[in-house]
Design a protein around this motif. Structure first.
Motif, short mmCIF file in Angstrom:
data_model
loop_
_atom_site.label_atom_id
_atom_site.label_comp_id
_atom_site.label_asym_id
_atom_site.label_seq_id
_atom_site.Cartn_x
_atom_site.Cartn_y
_atom_site.Cartn_z
N LEU C 90 0.81 -1.22 0.00
CA LEU C 90 0.00 0.00 0.00
C LEU C 90 0.84 1.27 0.00
CD1 LEU C 90 -2.56 -1.12 2.73
CD2 LEU C 90 -2.90 -1.14 0.26
N ALA C 91 1.90 1.26 0.79
CA ALA C 91 2.67 2.50 0.95
C ALA C 91 4.03 2.21 1.55
CB ALA C 91 1.91 3.47 1.85
N ILE C 92 4.95 3.15 1.34
CA ILE C 92 6.27 3.10 1.97
C ILE C 92 6.25 4.11 3.11
CG2 ILE C 92 8.75 3.49 1.63
CD1 ILE C 92 8.28 2.97 -1.39
N LYS D 8 4.55 7.44 2.13
CA LYS D 8 4.44 7.60 0.67
C LYS D 8 3.59 6.49 0.06
CE LYS D 8 8.88 7.68 0.23
NZ LYS D 8 10.21 7.52 -0.38
N PRO D 9 2.38 6.79 -0.36
CA PRO D 9 1.55 5.77 -0.98
C PRO D 9 2.15 5.34 -2.32
CG PRO D 9 0.26 7.71 -0.36
CD PRO D 9 1.70 8.08 -0.27
N LEU D 10 1.96 4.08 -2.68
CA LEU D 10 2.46 3.59 -3.97
C LEU D 10 1.41 3.80 -5.05
CD1 LEU D 10 4.35 0.25 -3.42
CD2 LEU D 10 5.18 2.58 -3.34
N ARG D 13 -2.40 5.25 -5.15
CA ARG D 13 -3.06 5.28 -3.84
C ARG D 13 -2.98 6.66 -3.20
NH1 ARG D 13 -0.99 0.19 -3.98
NH2 ARG D 13 -2.52 -1.49 -3.83
N LYS D 52 1.50 4.39 -14.43
CA LYS D 52 2.20 4.76 -15.66
C LYS D 52 1.28 5.56 -16.60
CE LYS D 52 4.69 2.63 -19.36
NZ LYS D 52 4.36 1.69 -20.43
N ASP D 53 1.72 6.73 -16.99
CA ASP D 53 0.97 7.59 -17.91
C ASP D 53 -0.33 8.12 -17.31
OD1 ASP D 53 2.87 7.28 -19.87
OD2 ASP D 53 1.88 5.57 -20.79
N THR D 57 -4.55 12.89 -9.84
CA THR D 57 -5.17 14.21 -10.04
C THR D 57 -5.31 15.00 -8.76
OG1 THR D 57 -6.45 13.24 -11.84
CG2 THR D 57 -7.21 15.35 -11.01
N VAL D 58 -5.61 14.31 -7.67
CA VAL D 58 -5.82 15.04 -6.42
C VAL D 58 -4.48 15.47 -5.82
CG1 VAL D 58 -7.98 13.84 -5.95
CG2 VAL D 58 -5.85 12.92 -5.04
N ILE D 83 -6.49 4.67 3.39
CA ILE D 83 -5.67 4.60 2.20
C ILE D 83 -6.51 3.93 1.12
CG2 ILE D 83 -4.49 2.46 2.97
CD1 ILE D 83 -1.94 3.64 1.60
N SER D 87 -9.21 6.11 -7.83
CA SER D 87 -10.49 5.86 -8.49
C SER D 87 -11.64 5.70 -7.51
CB SER D 87 -10.38 4.61 -9.37
OG SER D 87 -10.08 3.50 -8.56
N ASP D 88 -11.34 5.58 -6.21
CA ASP D 88 -12.40 5.55 -5.20
C ASP D 88 -12.87 6.94 -4.82
OD1 ASP D 88 -12.44 2.76 -4.95
OD2 ASP D 88 -10.78 2.78 -3.53
N ILE D 89 -12.14 7.95 -5.29
CA ILE D 89 -12.52 9.33 -4.98
C ILE D 89 -13.48 9.82 -6.05
CG2 ILE D 89 -11.64 11.69 -4.80
CD1 ILE D 89 -9.15 10.54 -3.51
N LEU E 10 -14.17 13.91 -10.47
CA LEU E 10 -12.92 13.38 -11.03
C LEU E 10 -13.21 12.52 -12.26
CD1 LEU E 10 -10.59 12.29 -8.13
CD2 LEU E 10 -10.82 14.49 -9.25
N ARG E 13 -16.59 11.28 -14.18
CA ARG E 13 -17.80 11.37 -13.38
C ARG E 13 -18.58 12.63 -13.70
NH1 ARG E 13 -14.32 8.89 -9.90
NH2 ARG E 13 -14.97 6.83 -9.20
#
Lengths: 93, 93, 93, 93, 93, 93, 93
Positions: C90-92, D8-10, D13, D52-53, D57-58, D83, D87-89, E10, E13
């Motif tokens: 999930l995260a570092i 740091k989210p990967l 996320r 990638k690419d 956005t947030v 976390i 795409s859940d936002i 976003l 949507r």
């Protein structure tokens, strides 16, 4: 011996003549008796042209291993064959 | 010792000779006894050419870890092997 | 301290040494006690080369958070590790 | 006020600090009391680099709406966060 | 009349203000009373930027038809809205 | 004999006139009597233009084998036809 | 006769006015009475612009066959229509 047949499989389909039910092949391969998804052996008698950008790898005459429940049975000139997708073939012996 | 075999797996399939059931390997790896999806160890004896643009990474002779229920059992020249997709292999030891 | 290990994960797989079950970490992270899918913490001890065009982001030594049921347990030189896909991380921290 | 965090989210996320349970926000948004999949509000405290690419956005500091059951709860320096994948936002307020 | 709102959806949507429950619209459209998946009518009050290489087609002010169970309800400045993906919108009237 | 029909299938759809229920065809093909997914034989009477970059392979007049439950029955000028996707066709005889 | 309508379907959606329930059409097509997934006939009254790189093939005025349960019913200016994806259309008569 398996002869080639005049039927033309579409796309990545392959027609295989199953080997007679033997317990030990010339090459020494023994198909195990355990229950699920046993590989079986047969000879390719016809192969389709493959999918776009993915030509079929097996050739007529190849002896192949495939999963037990792969393919659809067809009967052609008195003999039983299986028509399956090339991805159902595990290996060439 | 695992010898290479004459069978040719298709696409990204790999043939693995499972290691004998030992509890501690030379490298110290112990396969846990817990229930589901235990990784197991074996030696690659044949590898396919890979899929389009994705050559197979493992080589004949590599000792690999794979999930317990990966692959299909085949018997070849009296020995048991597993034929699986390379994606079923977790790591090279 | 987590040491790096000699095992080489394939593709996008990563080997993580789970942190000891502690209630409050040096960084102050508390893993909640609620039921499903708790994130957990560990240290990366080996990382694969990544998938085609997608190199792995985490590095050996990173402390990472991952879902509770991620990965497959392996035992290596007497210690327990988890082997998982990088997408399970999930995260570092 | 939500402070940014050092985690740091990967990939795509995002870490969100849920807003306190209030019935009417400064902007006048009322989260409905009906049963399934209520959107909720929170503040972004950390965002991954994106896939990638597809950069994320947030930005940190954005107030966002997200589905009620989105994300995994983590506790960090004594506060609860979620976390989740970007795409859940649903929207930025 | 539907006013535009300050919320920014976003990706693909769209925020729609459902039309009041009327039986015959100015354009003569009657929403059928039959059971499953009735299309409904509303006005677009906010639209996201779209997904990569796929800008959103509907514009603020468009009257649209959408499936009955599409979207997530949100309440904004005292009015009820639906936030849905553009693919849930069937047509522009 | 199967005549071509004026109907135009869309995309990769093909209209097939099923062969009369015979036990042995001129070419010697016997459709097996076993239960599930028997291939059947018919004649192509119309073929769509194919999907983007994938023109249809079969031509009007081809005798084809297809799975027993493939396609949707339509009745046209008093005769029964099947409309199916080309991928439901196994081979050209 | 079917008239074109002012509604604009999005993407690859098409609005079809179902043909009156007749047993034999001018072209001789009889819709079979058997149970599942009967094709039905109708006239296209509006068509969307298609998806990216895939323009819609059917045109307003085309008589089309479609599966019985395809589409969503809408009522427009007192008449019933179906709004469906173009992929639900089997053929143009």
């Amino acid at each position: 011996m398996a002869k080639s047949v005049s039927i033309k499989p579409l796309a990545d389909r392959v027609i295989v003549q199953p080997a007679a039910a033997e317990e030990k092949t010339k090459g020494g391969i023994i198909i195990p008796d355990t229950a699920q998804e046993k590989p079986q052996k047969g000879t390719v008698v016809a192969a389709g042209p493959g999918k776009k950008d993915e030509p079929v790898t097996v050739k007529v005459g190849d002896t192949v291993l495939y999963g037990k429940y792969s393919g659809t049975e067809i009967s052609l000139e008195g003999e039983d064959y299986l028509i399956m997708r090339e991805s159902d073939i595990l290996a060439i012996i």
